[in-house]
Motif scaffolding. Sequence first.
Motif, short mmCIF file in Angstrom:
data_model
loop_
_atom_site.label_atom_id
_atom_site.label_comp_id
_atom_site.label_asym_id
_atom_site.label_seq_id
_atom_site.Cartn_x
_atom_site.Cartn_y
_atom_site.Cartn_z
N PHE A 184 13.96 -2.71 3.06
CA PHE A 184 15.11 -2.29 3.85
C PHE A 184 15.17 -3.06 5.19
CE2 PHE A 184 18.46 0.45 5.34
CZ PHE A 184 18.93 1.13 4.24
N GLY A 185 14.84 -4.33 5.16
CA GLY A 185 14.92 -5.15 6.38
C GLY A 185 13.73 -5.04 7.31
N CYS A 186 12.72 -4.26 6.94
CA CYS A 186 11.55 -4.06 7.83
C CYS A 186 10.53 -5.16 7.51
CB CYS A 186 10.96 -2.68 7.59
SG CYS A 186 9.60 -2.28 8.68
N ARG A 187 10.29 -6.04 8.49
CA ARG A 187 9.43 -7.21 8.23
C ARG A 187 8.24 -7.29 9.16
NH1 ARG A 187 11.46 -9.96 4.47
NH2 ARG A 187 13.60 -9.51 3.93
N GLY A 188 8.12 -6.34 10.09
CA GLY A 188 7.11 -6.47 11.13
C GLY A 188 7.68 -7.30 12.26
N TRP B 117 4.68 -3.21 12.49
CA TRP B 117 3.89 -3.74 11.38
C TRP B 117 4.43 -3.18 10.07
CZ3 TRP B 117 2.21 -1.74 15.94
CH2 TRP B 117 1.61 -2.65 16.83
N ALA B 118 4.53 -4.06 9.08
CA ALA B 118 5.15 -3.69 7.81
C ALA B 118 4.13 -3.86 6.68
CB ALA B 118 6.37 -4.58 7.56
N PHE B 119 3.98 -2.82 5.85
CA PHE B 119 3.07 -2.86 4.71
C PHE B 119 3.85 -2.49 3.46
CE2 PHE B 119 0.69 -1.60 8.48
CZ PHE B 119 -0.39 -2.48 8.47
N GLN B 120 4.02 -3.45 2.58
CA GLN B 120 4.69 -3.14 1.31
C GLN B 120 3.64 -2.84 0.25
OE1 GLN B 120 7.20 -6.20 -0.58
NE2 GLN B 120 8.72 -4.59 -0.82
N VAL B 121 3.79 -1.70 -0.41
CA VAL B 121 2.77 -1.24 -1.36
C VAL B 121 3.44 -0.82 -2.67
CG1 VAL B 121 1.02 0.52 -1.82
CG2 VAL B 121 1.22 -0.43 0.48
N ARG B 122 2.81 -1.20 -3.78
CA ARG B 122 3.22 -0.71 -5.11
C ARG B 122 1.97 -0.18 -5.79
NH1 ARG B 122 7.89 -4.13 -5.84
NH2 ARG B 122 9.02 -3.73 -3.92
N VAL B 123 1.87 1.15 -5.84
CA VAL B 123 0.64 1.78 -6.34
C VAL B 123 0.37 1.42 -7.80
CG1 VAL B 123 -0.37 4.04 -6.90
CG2 VAL B 123 0.58 3.61 -4.63
N LYS B 124 1.43 1.29 -8.60
CA LYS B 124 1.26 0.98 -10.02
C LYS B 124 0.54 -0.35 -10.21
CE LYS B 124 4.35 3.00 -13.35
NZ LYS B 124 5.73 3.10 -13.75
N GLU B 125 0.84 -1.31 -9.36
CA GLU B 125 0.23 -2.64 -9.49
C GLU B 125 -1.11 -2.73 -8.77
OE1 GLU B 125 3.44 -5.15 -8.07
OE2 GLU B 125 4.76 -4.00 -9.39
N GLN B 126 -1.19 -2.10 -7.59
CA GLN B 126 -2.38 -2.29 -6.75
C GLN B 126 -3.40 -1.16 -6.87
OE1 GLN B 126 0.62 -2.64 -3.56
NE2 GLN B 126 -0.75 -4.14 -2.67
N GLY B 127 -2.97 0.00 -7.38
CA GLY B 127 -3.81 1.19 -7.36
C GLY B 127 -3.67 1.89 -6.02
N PHE B 128 -4.03 3.18 -6.00
CA PHE B 128 -3.86 3.94 -4.76
C PHE B 128 -4.83 3.46 -3.68
CE2 PHE B 128 -4.88 7.49 -1.94
CZ PHE B 128 -3.62 7.71 -1.39
#
Length: 288
Positions: free
Chosen positions: A172-176, A181-192
């Motif tokens: 949503f436009g948040c880049r740090g 600071w911006a952290f993009q996370v996908r639990v399915k790919e990275q694990g919790f």
Amino acid sequence: MRIRAYYSTAYAPMDVPTLARLSVAAARLQELGLVEFKAPGPFDVARLNGLHSDAYVGAFLNGEEPLASSQGIAWSPAVRDAALAMLGGQLDGVAHALEHGIALNLARGFHHAVRERGSGFCPLNGLALIAHCLPDRRIFVLDCDEHGGNGTEEFAAELPNLFNASIFGTRFGCRGGKRSWAFQVRVKEQGFDDGYMAALKAAEHLVLAHRPDVIVYQAGTDCHHADPKSRVGLRTRDMFRRDLFVFRMARTLQIPLLFVVAGGYQQADQIARLNVNTVYAAHRVFSE
Ligand SMILES: [Zn+2]
């Protein structure tokens, strides 16, 4: 021990579904007796001076289109009054947290609102408002919504006492940026643990580095795996671990914390269940 929760029926006009669902969470919390409700005092709109542009504030207060509905919810006096009531809860909530360590505003943080307009169902930025109204306090926003806090990020670049860490699935436009600071996370790919918990630990390092006077925690529920908007994909137990981590961090570091609930696009009772879980986590940590 009951947690102070700011809320009033003005927050949840019944003809606005995205806001009406707050009333479901309020009713559930009332039944459970986990919180002590208090209606916020009236919000003085002069507190917005210098935060949002005069043109936008004037349009939102008076219903002048197209700016008045720029957040994406059709403007009405009830929509305006809901937003202002929630902002009052932000300021009363942070005052309570500063004195007692913890408070809830059963409201949305409105992290997408930028200086010149509203956006993404966020009319006025209630997170940046705290930094604007408390210029002598360092405010650290920990934004754990599905969506990045782009509006708060913009305000952090301008307000020297505002810090913003956003953990999201949808940018949503948040880049740090400056103090953001911006952290993009996908639990399915990275694990919790390797994905989400690693981002929370990075945020904790930022808190330690910047030593805020207050943490404002935005406990979004649209990052829950069953939410139609979710790309983060937190399971219910992951979300509870997220909440416990944030509350324990504040308690251990003895930094006052105000929390708000944010987005959620499932059925209202499912969102309320997740909101209640967040309050359970706070209750557990602050009763220890
Ligand atoms: Zn969201």
